[in-house]
Design an enzyme around this catalytic site. Structure first.
Site, mmCIF file in Angstrom:
data_model
loop_
_atom_site.group_PDB
_atom_site.id
_atom_site.type_symbol
_atom_site.label_atom_id
_atom_site.label_comp_id
_atom_site.label_asym_id
_atom_site.label_seq_id
_atom_site.Cartn_x
_atom_site.Cartn_y
_atom_site.Cartn_z
ATOM 1 C CB SER A 110 -0.965 -0.046 1.191
ATOM 2 O OG SER A 110 -2.002 0.885 1.038
ATOM 3 C CG ASP A 254 -4.531 -1.248 0.076
ATOM 4 O OD1 ASP A 254 -3.421 -1.756 0.317
ATOM 5 O OD2 ASP A 254 -4.979 -0.277 0.714
#
Length: 395
Positions: A110, A254
């Site tokens: 991320s 993500d």
């Protein structure tokens, strides 16, 4: 964590609208589970593996022996949205302290994925991190949300601005620099979540950079963007793959959906002698977030309950991952080093953690802690009940 993504409240309020919008989503080419298992990236062999792959498969991602003459030094960077400013500050302060090593391997999830290429390339790229997290450019990612993107797209901020930010910093020159370090035996890994397969994918970014493939730069950017694409906030990335004679696209989001921070599977380190070196082995983990529980009386309404539950679950997952990693390092004589945003660090009441003032304060906090050398913990902080038991037994 929800405090960082305060605008997710808006997504909850739009849940009904999103259900309507689902009927208008763009169609995709279907493919089978068998094709998913066999899929590869065109022109780039060895670009990625699933995180649950075999030890033999993961061995191919390991740093080569020539990169380990001075020992094995691994940096793992977690997710955390705007709290990535802390990790950026830590790296810059670590450089200023004169003790920052060259990493054998760097992994990022991320916001940690956005930091990872610059951490991998070394202190000469510290100014990039400063710019990303303190110049105000990150705050533009979450300005002017558009409900139309929820109804007819796949993210509240669905206009490609995150991909544009990545492209601004990931240039052909940066790709060449990553390829050069990869050739020395060092490794750069980034984690995404393949929503179709519901599995984490580990991308060998150095192999992508060094491939010379015409799609290498675009894929490198796509992977970084996907890893930082919070579901329903930023649009996922569709990545072109093929299996046999069939071409199709995987949907990636993500990486922290599956894992908040990635450290190599224990089985790999236990069985693969090539990771054992004459020099000392160290794992450095930078958590771009908070680990310690924070008391607050939760309002008895849906949004507050969801927000509090999200935060609680995220911290619990991070602590569980760290506890497993710590136990492994203790059993194998590897140095364990952890830094995270503690109770002395700045907090924000802003509606989103990408607030520039907050990120600057958090960056300075990480910078000063690392500059003075007081930023490493060598164990996982105990939960409050454990702390109380320790205090009781040591009286």
């Amino acid at each position: 964590m929800m405090r960082r993504y305060g605008w997710l409240r808006g997504l909850l309020a739009l849940a009904v609208a999103a259900q309507i919008g689902a009927c208008s989503s763009l169609p995709r080419t279907g493919y089978t589970a068998a094709q998913a298992d066999a899929a590869s990236v065109p022109n780039i062999p060895g670009a990625r593996v699933f995180s649950d792959a075999s030890v033999a498969t993961f061995t191919e991602l390991a740093a080569r022996p020539e990169a380990q003459r001075k020992g094995f030094t691994y940096l793992a960077l977690s997710g955390g949205g705007g709290d990535g400013a802390y990790g950026a500050g830590v790296l810059n302060g670590w450089t200023a302290s004169g003790t920052r090593p060259e990493f054998t391997l760097v992994s990022g999830v991320s916001t940690g994925a956005l930091i990872a290429p610059f951490a991998f390339l070394g202190s000469g790229y510290d100014s990039y991190l400063t710019d990303i997290y303190t110049s105000g450019v990150a705050e533009t990612l979450v300005q002017s949300p558009n409900v139309v993107n929820i109804l007819f797209g796949s993210g509240l901020f669905g206009d490609g601005r995150l991909r544009g930010l990545v492209s601004r910093y990931v240039t052909p020159d940066l790709l060449a620099a990553v390829a050069a370090e990869h050739a020395k035996g060092r490794r750069l890994l980034v984690v995404t979540t393949n929503l179709d397969s519901q599995r984490a994918v580990i991308w060998n970014m150095g192999a992508i950079a060094a491939s010379g493939a015409p799609n290498a730069l675009d894929l490198f950017r796509d992977v970084l963007t996907a890893s930082a694409s919070i579901p329903a906030v930023f649009p996922p990335q569709l990545i072109d793959v093929q299996a046999d004679a069939s071409a199709f696209q995987e949907l990636h989001v993500d990486g922290s959906v599956v894992t908040p921070v990635f450290t190599l599977p224990q089985a790999l380190l236990l069985r693969d002698g090539r990771l054992r070196t004459a020099g000392r082995a160290n794992i450095y983990v930078v958590i771009n977030g908070r680990l310690e529980p924070e008391f607050d009386v939760t309002k008895n309404n849906t949004l507050s309950i969801v927000e509090r539950s999200f935060t609680t679950a995220s911290r619990a997952r991070s602590r569980a991952t760290l506890a497993t990693t710590y136990a492994f390092t203790r059993a194998n004589g590897i140095g364990f080093n952890l830094t995270y945003i503690d109770s002395d660090s700045p907090t924000t009441t802003a509606s989103r953690g990408f607030d520039t003032g907050y990120m600057r304060a958090l960056y300075r906090s990480g910078l000063e802690k690392a500059r003075t050398g007081t930023f490493w913990n060598h164990s996982v902080p105990a939960a409050p009940v454990v702390k109380a038991l320790i205090a009781e037994t040591t009286r």
